[in-house]
Design a protein around this motif. Structure first.
Motif, short mmCIF file in Angstrom:
data_model
loop_
_atom_site.label_atom_id
_atom_site.label_comp_id
_atom_site.label_asym_id
_atom_site.label_seq_id
_atom_site.Cartn_x
_atom_site.Cartn_y
_atom_site.Cartn_z
N ILE A 400 0.83 -1.20 0.00
CA ILE A 400 0.00 0.00 0.00
C ILE A 400 0.87 1.25 0.00
N GLY A 401 1.95 1.23 0.78
CA GLY A 401 2.87 2.37 0.82
C GLY A 401 3.53 2.62 -0.53
N LEU A 419 -7.39 5.28 -2.07
CA LEU A 419 -6.97 4.87 -3.40
C LEU A 419 -5.71 4.02 -3.33
N ALA A 420 -4.74 4.44 -2.51
CA ALA A 420 -3.50 3.67 -2.35
C ALA A 420 -3.80 2.28 -1.81
N ARG A 421 -4.78 2.20 -0.91
CA ARG A 421 -5.14 0.89 -0.35
C ARG A 421 -5.73 -0.01 -1.44
N LEU A 422 -6.62 0.54 -2.25
CA LEU A 422 -7.24 -0.26 -3.31
C LEU A 422 -6.20 -0.71 -4.34
N VAL A 423 -5.29 0.18 -4.70
CA VAL A 423 -4.28 -0.16 -5.70
C VAL A 423 -3.27 -1.14 -5.13
N GLY A 424 -2.83 -0.90 -3.90
CA GLY A 424 -1.85 -1.80 -3.29
C GLY A 424 -2.39 -3.20 -3.11
N LEU A 425 -3.64 -3.33 -2.67
CA LEU A 425 -4.24 -4.65 -2.49
C LEU A 425 -4.48 -5.33 -3.82
N ALA A 426 -4.86 -4.54 -4.84
CA ALA A 426 -5.02 -5.11 -6.18
C ALA A 426 -3.70 -5.69 -6.67
N ALA A 427 -2.62 -4.97 -6.39
CA ALA A 427 -1.29 -5.43 -6.81
C ALA A 427 -0.94 -6.76 -6.17
N VAL A 428 -1.17 -6.87 -4.86
CA VAL A 428 -0.84 -8.09 -4.13
C VAL A 428 -1.70 -9.26 -4.62
N LYS A 429 -3.01 -9.04 -4.71
CA LYS A 429 -3.91 -10.13 -5.09
C LYS A 429 -3.65 -10.60 -6.52
N PHE A 430 -3.45 -9.67 -7.44
CA PHE A 430 -3.24 -10.07 -8.83
C PHE A 430 -1.94 -10.86 -8.96
#
Length: 574
Positions: A400-401, A419-430
């Protein structure tokens, strides 16, 4: 219910096969290996040639003639020794696209008849934080829950807490030792962070000091015997741990219908063991109680299931077997899927065999959906720089950071932190779901959060970008119209959207969320090509503009559904 493009083509193929005097079992279409020549292909003629004593090209030619007369096809040709190349008509493609767009609830995903499916994933332990080892079980398990649910399959998810046994006795005895003046059955004001320090210290002390271990065993025995004071302290420790773990579940958007643990089946164990012994299924071996699970035809005999140690202590296998018995009695599911580390494959095979031998599961299909490890740059299971197991919250916080650092200047009215939380979690999950689950992968937060290449943020951004196009169209008063398929990029995009039901069916069948990750990335790329080749708001006339706006709407609907299946949320703006 919308019938998918592939199902409609398969039905047409089956009809042509039957008209040609052939069985229809192999009348199935698949993606063409050479898209420049055809949209779909059928290889089902070849297996029939020997059985019918006919030349495969002659059979294929007859089927091609029958199909070629239909309006759904522009061209049906025979290639090689008897393959069928199918090029669909623009009118048929447009009709299928319009039907899919008119089905926002399922987006063309076919609903199937199925009994209840239970999913066992997560598996946290009381007094221990969720760590990197819990990441994959939570991400994969939640994605499978959504994939099955999208097909109309009723699911029930359970995280199966590790909340019993000697670890609890260690904590109970340590608390009594440190706070001797506390009233019986009460607990000092401890937090989850306190427990994370207290438990390792208690465990280390017990290993080093036999007297401390004896005290822990005595506390465990009191708890398991139902001592009310021990039960009150245990219940509060469980609540403190679970509250903290639920925050991690919520961050990952992992949903559980049940939060049952080892403690919930303890009452079944004595009668279960007595039953197994009475029927000769559980036998003594060197003082330990075992269940033989090997079969005569195995080259390497399967080791027996250890049900109880020589001192009578129950094990994970005991609890897992009792849990299966409980699930059969309480829910009687058609299938139970355990999303647990692949390294536990032997354990689950032993438990499954023992349950079947005991007759505890009836016709329930038992599946271990194993997964590989999350690795560090050295290719070994991920550790912190200090060599410790990384906590899950820290791992997600790192992603997230880094996402926050990558984000451009946040537009007014947009919550940058969210927004950073949504993008960071998307990155990890994908990244976690991008390869088949049994493969391990390297956790590289910097690469994961990239907006370029095969990453979660790239697909997320494609979906947001389409939303922006649709918003601009609405602001200009441009309305969606009837989808028409004219340009090659339009054809390719409609075909890619139509593949969602096939991708979901295959991912469900193989328990492979990576197939959805592959699909959404391919769809994002297909849209990028469409957008560069086919002007939307600057289309040549109103009909073309309306068609392309509608195609953008369909693509966004399909892409958002695919991301949702992966547990990835789509921001309104990026």
């Amino acid at each position: 219910m919308t019938v998918s493009l592939t199902r409609r083509v398969d039905d047409l193929l089956a009809g042509a096969f039957v008209s040609a005097g052939l069985p229809s079992e192999t009348a199935r279409a698949s993606r063409a290996s050479r898209p420049e020549l055809a949209d779909l292909q059928c290889n089902g003629v070849m297996p029939l040639a020997k059985a019918t004593g006919r030349n495969p090209r002659e059979i294929a030619a007859e089927v091609a003639t029958l199909l070629g007369a239909r309006p759904e096809f522009d061209e049906v040709s025979v290639a090689g020794p008897g393959f069928l190349n199918l090029r669909l008509s623009a009118a048929f493609l447009a009709e299928c696209a319009r039907a899919q767009a008119a089905d926002p609830a399922h987006v063309g995903i076919e609903q199937v008849e199925s009994g209840l499916v239970m999913l066992d994933f997560g598996g946290p332990n009381v007094a221990k934080p969720l760590h990197v080892g819990h990441l994959r079980t939570l991400v994969i398990g939640e994605s499978l829950r959504r994939i099955l649910g999208a097909q109309g399959i009723r699911t029930l998810s359970d995280t199966h807490l590790g909340d019993w046994g000697l670890q609890m006795g260690m904590l109970l005895s340590e608390i009594r030792r440190r706070w001797p003046d506390l009233p019986p059955g009460s607990l000092p004001p401890l937090t989850e962070a306190d427990l994370q320090v207290l438990y390792p210290q208690a465990a280390a002390a017990c290993r080093a000091d036999p007297a401390r271990m004896d005290a822990a065993r005595a506390a465990t025995a009191a708890l398991q015997a139902g001592d009310p004071e021990a039960r009150r302290v245990w219940s509060e420790l469980r609540r403190i741990s679970l509250d903290a773990q639920m925050r991690d579940f919520a961050l990952l958007d992992a949903h559980f219908d049940l939060l049952l643990g080892e403690s919930d089946v303890q009452k079944l164990i004595p009668d279960m063991i007595a039953d197994l012994r009475a029927r000769g299924i559980a036998t003594l071996s060197e003082g330990a109680l075992i269940v033989e699970v090997a079969t005569a035809e195995e080259f390497r005999p399967m080791p027996p299931l250890l049900l109880a140690k020589s001192d009578g202590a129950a094990l994970y296998a005991t609890t897992d077997l009792a849990t299966l018995l409980s699930r059969k009695r309480e829910y009687d599911p058609a299938r139970i899927i355990y999303v647990v580390d692949q390294r536990q494959a032997l354990h689950f095979e032993q438990v499954f065999r023992a349950a079947r031998r005991a007759g505890y599961v009836g016709g329930i299909e038992l599946v271990h959906a194993g997964y590989g490890t999350v690795n560090g740059p050295d290719g070994k299971p991920y550790k912190t720089r200090e060599g410790n197991v990384a906590q899950l919250a820290d791992l997600l916080g790192d992603a997230i950071g880094r996402a926050a650092e990558r984000l451009p200047e946040t537009p007014p009215g947009l919550d940058r932190e969210q927004l950073a939380r949504l993008v960071g979690l998307a990155a990890v999950k994908f990244a976690d779901l991008s390869s088949f689950r049994t493969s391990g992968y390297v956790f590289d937060a910097e690469r994961m959060v990239s907006f370029e290449g095969r990453t979660g943020p790239y697909v997320q951004y494609a979906c947001v970008r389409i939303g922006s196009i649709l918003a601009r169209a609405e602001a200009q008063g441009a309305m969606p119209g009837a989808i028409a398929v004219v340009a090659p990029a339009e054809r390719a995009l409609v075909l890619e959207c139509a593949r969602l039901p096939d991708a979901v069916a295959s991912a469900s069948r193989n328990l492979a969320p990576n197939e959805i990750a592959d699909y959404v990335f391919a769809l994002a790329q297909a849209f990028s090509r469409f957008y560069s080749e086919c002007p939307v708001l600057a289309a040549s006339d109103d009909a073309e503009r309306g068609s392309r706006i509608a195609l953008c709407g369909l693509t966004r609907m399909v892409l958002a559904k695919g991301l949702w299946l992966l547990g990835i949320a789509v921001p309104g703006r990026m």
